[in-house]
Design an enzyme around this catalytic site. Sequence first.
Site, PDB file in Angstrom:
ATOM      1  N   ASN A   1      -0.243  -5.363  -2.726  1.00 26.54           N
ATOM      2  CA  ASN A   1      -0.334  -3.937  -2.378  1.00 26.54           C
ATOM      3  C   ASN A   1      -1.594  -3.299  -2.954  1.00 26.54           C
ATOM      4  O   ASN A   1      -1.829  -3.396  -4.159  1.00 26.54           O
ATOM      5  CB  ASN A   1       0.875  -3.192  -2.950  1.00 26.54           C
ATOM      6  CG  ASN A   1       2.179  -3.575  -2.271  1.00 26.54           C
ATOM      7  OD1 ASN A   1       2.208  -4.435  -1.402  1.00 26.54           O
ATOM      8  ND2 ASN A   1       3.254  -2.934  -2.681  1.00 26.54           N
TER       9      ASN A   1
ATOM     10  N   GLY B   1       0.642  -2.466  -7.589  1.00 25.79           N
ATOM     11  CA  GLY B   1      -0.314  -1.977  -8.580  1.00 25.79           C
ATOM     12  C   GLY B   1      -1.547  -2.854  -8.703  1.00 25.79           C
ATOM     13  O   GLY B   1      -2.123  -3.009  -9.786  1.00 25.79           O
TER      14      GLY B   1
ATOM     15  N   ASP C   1       6.898   1.699   1.978  1.00 29.24           N
ATOM     16  CA  ASP C   1       6.575   1.372   0.586  1.00 29.24           C
ATOM     17  C   ASP C   1       7.473   2.185  -0.358  1.00 29.24           C
ATOM     18  O   ASP C   1       7.583   3.409  -0.217  1.00 29.24           O
ATOM     19  CB  ASP C   1       5.087   1.721   0.362  1.00 29.24           C
ATOM     20  CG  ASP C   1       4.537   1.159  -0.926  1.00 29.24           C
ATOM     21  OD1 ASP C   1       5.090   0.165  -1.427  1.00 29.24           O
ATOM     22  OD2 ASP C   1       3.533   1.714  -1.416  1.00 29.24           O
ATOM     23  N   HIS C   2       8.107   1.504  -1.292  1.00 27.88           N
ATOM     24  CA  HIS C   2       8.952   2.157  -2.309  1.00 27.88           C
ATOM     25  C   HIS C   2      10.029   3.061  -1.690  1.00 27.88           C
ATOM     26  O   HIS C   2      10.187   4.227  -2.122  1.00 27.88           O
ATOM     27  CB  HIS C   2       8.100   2.967  -3.299  1.00 27.88           C
ATOM     28  CG  HIS C   2       7.236   2.101  -4.172  1.00 27.88           C
ATOM     29  ND1 HIS C   2       7.728   1.315  -5.176  1.00 27.88           N
ATOM     30  CD2 HIS C   2       5.900   1.874  -4.158  1.00 27.88           C
ATOM     31  CE1 HIS C   2       6.738   0.646  -5.760  1.00 27.88           C
ATOM     32  NE2 HIS C   2       5.614   0.962  -5.146  1.00 27.88           N
TER      33      HIS C   2
ATOM     34  N   ASP D   1      13.371   0.369  -3.348  1.00 22.71           N
ATOM     35  CA  ASP D   1      12.927   0.254  -4.732  1.00 22.71           C
ATOM     36  C   ASP D   1      14.021   0.778  -5.653  1.00 22.71           C
ATOM     37  O   ASP D   1      14.157   1.989  -5.858  1.00 22.71           O
ATOM     38  CB  ASP D   1      11.624   1.052  -4.921  1.00 22.71           C
ATOM     39  CG  ASP D   1      11.171   1.063  -6.381  1.00 22.71           C
ATOM     40  OD1 ASP D   1      11.861   0.471  -7.236  1.00 22.71           O
ATOM     41  OD2 ASP D   1      10.126   1.676  -6.662  1.00 22.71           O
TER      42      ASP D   1
HETATM   43  O1  G3H Z   1       2.997   0.320  -3.591  1.00 16.90           O
HETATM   44  C1  G3H Z   1       1.769   0.446  -3.664  1.00 16.90           C
HETATM   45  C2  G3H Z   1       1.012  -0.260  -4.634  1.00 16.90           C
HETATM   46  O2  G3H Z   1       1.761  -0.927  -5.530  1.00 16.90           O
HETATM   47  C3  G3H Z   1      -0.397   0.081  -4.888  1.00 16.90           C
HETATM   48  O3  G3H Z   1      -0.754   0.134  -6.236  1.00 16.90           O
HETATM   49  O4  G3H Z   1      -2.286   2.088  -6.208  1.00 16.90           O
HETATM   50  O5  G3H Z   1      -2.274   0.499  -8.081  1.00 16.90           O
HETATM   51  O6  G3H Z   1      -3.177  -0.206  -5.889  1.00 16.90           O
HETATM   52  P1  G3H Z   1      -2.212   0.662  -6.632  1.00 16.90           P
HETATM   53 ZN    ZN Z   2       3.877  -0.088  -5.564  1.00 13.55          ZN
END
Ligand code: G3H
Ligand code: ZN
Length: 307
Positions: free
Chosen positions: A230, A209, A82-83, A104
């Site tokens: 996510n 998000g 992730d990222h 990212d």
């Molecule tokens: O990359 C992880 C997410 O975008 C999670 O976002 O913490 O707002 O659920 P969140």
């Molecule tokens: Zn994210």
Amino acid sequence: MPLVTSKDLLLAALEGHFAIGAFNANNMEQVQGIVDAAVEEKAPVILQVSQGAIRYAGLDTAAALVKIAAAEANVPVVLHLDHGTDVEQNVRCLRAGFTSLMFDGSKKTYEENVATTAKVAQIAHWCNIPVEAELGKVLQSTDGVTEKDVQAAMTNPDQAQDFITRTGCDSLAIAVGSVHAMQQAAAKLDIARIKAIREKVSIPFVLHGSSGVAEESEVEAIPYGITKINVATMLNVAFAEGLRKAMAELPDNVDPRKWLGYSRDAVKEVVRHKIRLFGSSGTVTSSGGLVSPKTVHRAAHLGGAEE
Ligand code: G3H
Ligand code: ZN
């Protein structure tokens, strides 16, 4: 089952008009809660390792936890970065057995984002591993963002085709109204913008998000190709609430397993809820494959997927 890549799962989700939950895990209890829910719901699942998780648990430990949980599960499990921060980290993840990557480049200039994403995609594709990229910027609530900031950071539909063609990325994280790390699910997605991006490109979209997004808005976005959603903050909130409850109910306990079992169960129930909301419940057959996308699509309109 051995780990699978995200490529075919996301394409199947795109065709079947459902989304696959991509859940962030930082420890063993979160990994187990996520995978247990997916197994019980007969749903494919993506486990994501964030930058914070890498700092906390270490890359190899985080990967090993997911691999073991996947091996014991009878549903497809993806191990996703992730990222991802740079080419080197993505290569380290390839070597550690990740089956899905992300670069990212949202904080870079457009041209730098294109160049580095293309490089990551080229290397990953040599190993048959797909890559998620980000165009536009999903901001961080902890940075004190305003509505104006969110609007300004949204994905430009007119850049999408050029970005996909030049990078070769397999899925695209789009900024369409969500903000990372919100604890209230209040944001509404810009559905018109998602539609506009969908008109330009055909690859699967990723929603970051999601903890801060109203659930009806998430569901509304799925038919336009949001295939990976996510979820992180919401799982941390559930974990913490489980722990607080355990400590209140068992004040004299000194066995961490008794407390952490509450947290694991709390995470599992949130994941179950999200899997059902995203329409991926019941999309895995008893042999571990996915039901035909058309079956899922039809069943989704009837109120639930079927085998
Ligand atoms: O990359 C992880 C997410 O975008 C999670 O976002 O913490 O707002 O659920 P969140
Ligand atoms: Zn994210």
